[in-house]
Design an enzyme around this catalytic site. Structure first.
Site, PDB file in Angstrom:
ATOM      1  N   SER A   1      54.907  -0.762 -13.261  1.00 23.98           N
ATOM      2  CA  SER A   1      54.143  -1.725 -12.459  1.00 23.98           C
ATOM      3  C   SER A   1      53.087  -1.054 -11.577  1.00 23.98           C
ATOM      4  O   SER A   1      52.890  -1.448 -10.424  1.00 23.98           O
ATOM      5  CB  SER A   1      55.087  -2.604 -11.631  1.00 23.98           C
ATOM      6  OG  SER A   1      55.922  -3.372 -12.488  1.00 23.98           O
TER       7      SER A   1
ATOM      8  N   GLU B   1      59.825   6.943 -15.287  1.00 22.68           N
ATOM      9  CA  GLU B   1      59.648   5.498 -15.407  1.00 22.68           C
ATOM     10  C   GLU B   1      60.980   4.780 -15.172  1.00 22.68           C
ATOM     11  O   GLU B   1      61.779   4.619 -16.111  1.00 22.68           O
ATOM     12  CB  GLU B   1      59.144   5.151 -16.810  1.00 22.68           C
ATOM     13  CG  GLU B   1      57.771   5.657 -17.125  1.00 22.68           C
ATOM     14  CD  GLU B   1      57.027   4.693 -18.042  1.00 22.68           C
ATOM     15  OE1 GLU B   1      55.901   4.332 -17.708  1.00 22.68           O
ATOM     16  OE2 GLU B   1      57.593   4.283 -19.071  1.00 22.68           O
TER      17      GLU B   1
ATOM     18  N   TRP C   1      49.191   0.521 -24.227  1.00 21.28           N
ATOM     19  CA  TRP C   1      48.835  -0.857 -24.556  1.00 21.28           C
ATOM     20  C   TRP C   1      49.988  -1.601 -25.229  1.00 21.28           C
ATOM     21  O   TRP C   1      49.888  -2.787 -25.490  1.00 21.28           O
ATOM     22  CB  TRP C   1      47.588  -0.872 -25.456  1.00 21.28           C
ATOM     23  CG  TRP C   1      46.353  -0.316 -24.790  1.00 21.28           C
ATOM     24  CD1 TRP C   1      46.246   0.155 -23.506  1.00 21.28           C
ATOM     25  CD2 TRP C   1      45.052  -0.167 -25.369  1.00 21.28           C
ATOM     26  NE1 TRP C   1      44.964   0.583 -23.252  1.00 21.28           N
ATOM     27  CE2 TRP C   1      44.200   0.399 -24.374  1.00 21.28           C
ATOM     28  CE3 TRP C   1      44.498  -0.447 -26.630  1.00 21.28           C
ATOM     29  CZ2 TRP C   1      42.850   0.683 -24.615  1.00 21.28           C
ATOM     30  CZ3 TRP C   1      43.154  -0.161 -26.858  1.00 21.28           C
ATOM     31  CH2 TRP C   1      42.345   0.393 -25.868  1.00 21.28           C
ATOM     32  N   LYS C   2      51.043  -0.895 -25.562  1.00 20.78           N
ATOM     33  CA  LYS C   2      52.221  -1.482 -26.224  1.00 20.78           C
ATOM     34  C   LYS C   2      51.797  -2.284 -27.454  1.00 20.78           C
ATOM     35  O   LYS C   2      50.808  -1.945 -28.096  1.00 20.78           O
ATOM     36  CB  LYS C   2      53.014  -2.338 -25.229  1.00 20.78           C
ATOM     37  CG  LYS C   2      53.324  -1.605 -23.923  1.00 20.78           C
ATOM     38  CD  LYS C   2      54.385  -2.278 -23.125  1.00 20.78           C
ATOM     39  CE  LYS C   2      54.464  -1.630 -21.753  1.00 20.78           C
ATOM     40  NZ  LYS C   2      55.671  -1.958 -21.039  1.00 20.78           N
TER      41      LYS C   2
ATOM     42  N   GLY D   1      51.203   0.353 -18.013  1.00 21.92           N
ATOM     43  CA  GLY D   1      51.367  -0.621 -19.097  1.00 21.92           C
ATOM     44  C   GLY D   1      50.439  -1.802 -18.905  1.00 21.92           C
ATOM     45  O   GLY D   1      49.255  -1.758 -19.257  1.00 21.92           O
ATOM     46  N   GLY D   2      50.955  -2.875 -18.301  1.00 23.38           N
ATOM     47  CA  GLY D   2      50.217  -4.134 -18.160  1.00 23.38           C
ATOM     48  C   GLY D   2      48.786  -3.971 -17.661  1.00 23.38           C
ATOM     49  O   GLY D   2      47.845  -4.523 -18.253  1.00 23.38           O
TER      50      GLY D   2
HETATM   51  C1  PEP Z   1      55.010   1.241 -19.400  1.00 24.61           C
HETATM   52  O1  PEP Z   1      54.905   0.544 -20.382  1.00 24.61           O
HETATM   53  O2  PEP Z   1      55.255   2.430 -19.533  1.00 24.61           O
HETATM   54  C2  PEP Z   1      54.837   0.628 -18.087  1.00 24.61           C
HETATM   55  C3  PEP Z   1      55.001   1.386 -17.037  1.00 24.61           C
HETATM   56  O3  PEP Z   1      54.517  -0.698 -18.036  1.00 24.61           O
HETATM   57  P1  PEP Z   1      54.026  -1.531 -16.739  1.00 24.61           P
HETATM   58  O4  PEP Z   1      52.923  -0.740 -16.111  1.00 24.61           O
HETATM   59  O5  PEP Z   1      53.561  -2.833 -17.291  1.00 24.61           O
HETATM   60  O6  PEP Z   1      55.198  -1.654 -15.837  1.00 24.61           O
END
Ligand code: PEP
Length: 252
Positions: A210, A164, A10-11, A231-232
């Protein structure tokens, strides 16, 4: 094959109240899903509330950060012992912490070893920058980072690795399933060198960058991708639920 994992990072989003609400929604939508380990990683201040909300459900909790020392004069930091009892997982080496908080492979290595020592499951993140990929050195960069982050680590049972690519995080530009598979297979080979083939086969390797309900099916179908670090899309209960449900159906 390891049980797949979908972890939501969730950052720095959600107040304590919003975090509890989101966790409660996800408990409702995912409490009955089997075959996938679901991990929610809220901001540190919401860990206790989210843990309470998920009590008695199969959903797990993870921290987004951790110091490597037990206690001491480290203003603002969080000790591994403070996390025990609040969560089962901890994200380590995320590229945002490497970029914005100067976390090097050496620091990440100390954290990984400490997390394992106290009984937390590290989700170790590695990935290349766009410039690395453009220069065809993604394999060299990820190999070096993984080796350094795991230096001296002998037990693999609790380890989770997340590939990642930095250029895919928060950009909406996910790696193709083929690009992700190539890198996750490389990571599996490196883990085999360190821990032996059998143990490496049992280590979950996640893809992050993503991930959405639209691309998870193809990603999770790859032989060396055992789930995702999201993430998002993890902030949207409907999207996150879809990602977990799709992963469960792909891997069942
Ligand atoms: C993350 O924060 O590890 C991530 C992969 O973010 P997102 O899914 O938004 O790219």
């Amino acid at each position: 094959m390891p049980t797949p994992i979908i972890a939501g990072n969730w950052k720095m989003n959600t107040t304590v109240r919003e975090a509890a609400l989101l966790a409660s929604h996800l408990r409702g939508s995912l409490g009955g899903v089997s075959g996938v380990e679901v991990v929610l990683c809220p901001p540190f201040v919401s860990l206790a509330e989210v843990a309470r909300t998920l009590e008695g459900s199969p959903l797990k909790v993870g921290s987004q950060k951790m110091h490597y020392d037990d206690k001491g004069a480290f203003t603002g930091e969080v000790s591994p012992h403070m996390l025990l009892g609040l969560c089962q997982y901890v994200i380590l080496g995320h590229s945002e912490r490497r970029r914005d908080f100067a976390e090097t492979d050496a620091i990440v290595n100390r954290k990984v070893r400490k997390a394992m020592q106290v009984g937390l499951r590290p989700i170790l993140c590695v990935g290349e920058l766009l410039a690395d990929r453009q220069a065809d050195r993604e394999e060299a960069v990820v190999s070096a980072s993984l080796r350094a982050s795991l230096e001296g680590v002998t037990a693999s049972e609790s380890l989770v690795v997340a590939y990642e690519p930095v250029w895919a995080i928060g950009t909406g530009l996910a790696a193709t399933s083929q690009q992700a598979q190539v890198m996750c297979a490389l990571i599996r080979r490196l883990l085999s060198e360190q821990f032996g083939k059998e143990k490496a086969t049992a280590i979950p390797i996640l893809y992050g960058g993503s991930v959405t309900p639209a691309n998870i099916q193809e990603l999770a179908s790859q032989p060396d991708i055992d789930g995702g670090l999201v993430g998002g899309a993890s902030l949207n209960a409907a999207q996150f639920t879809q990602i977990v449900v799709t992963t469960a159906s792909v891997r069942s």
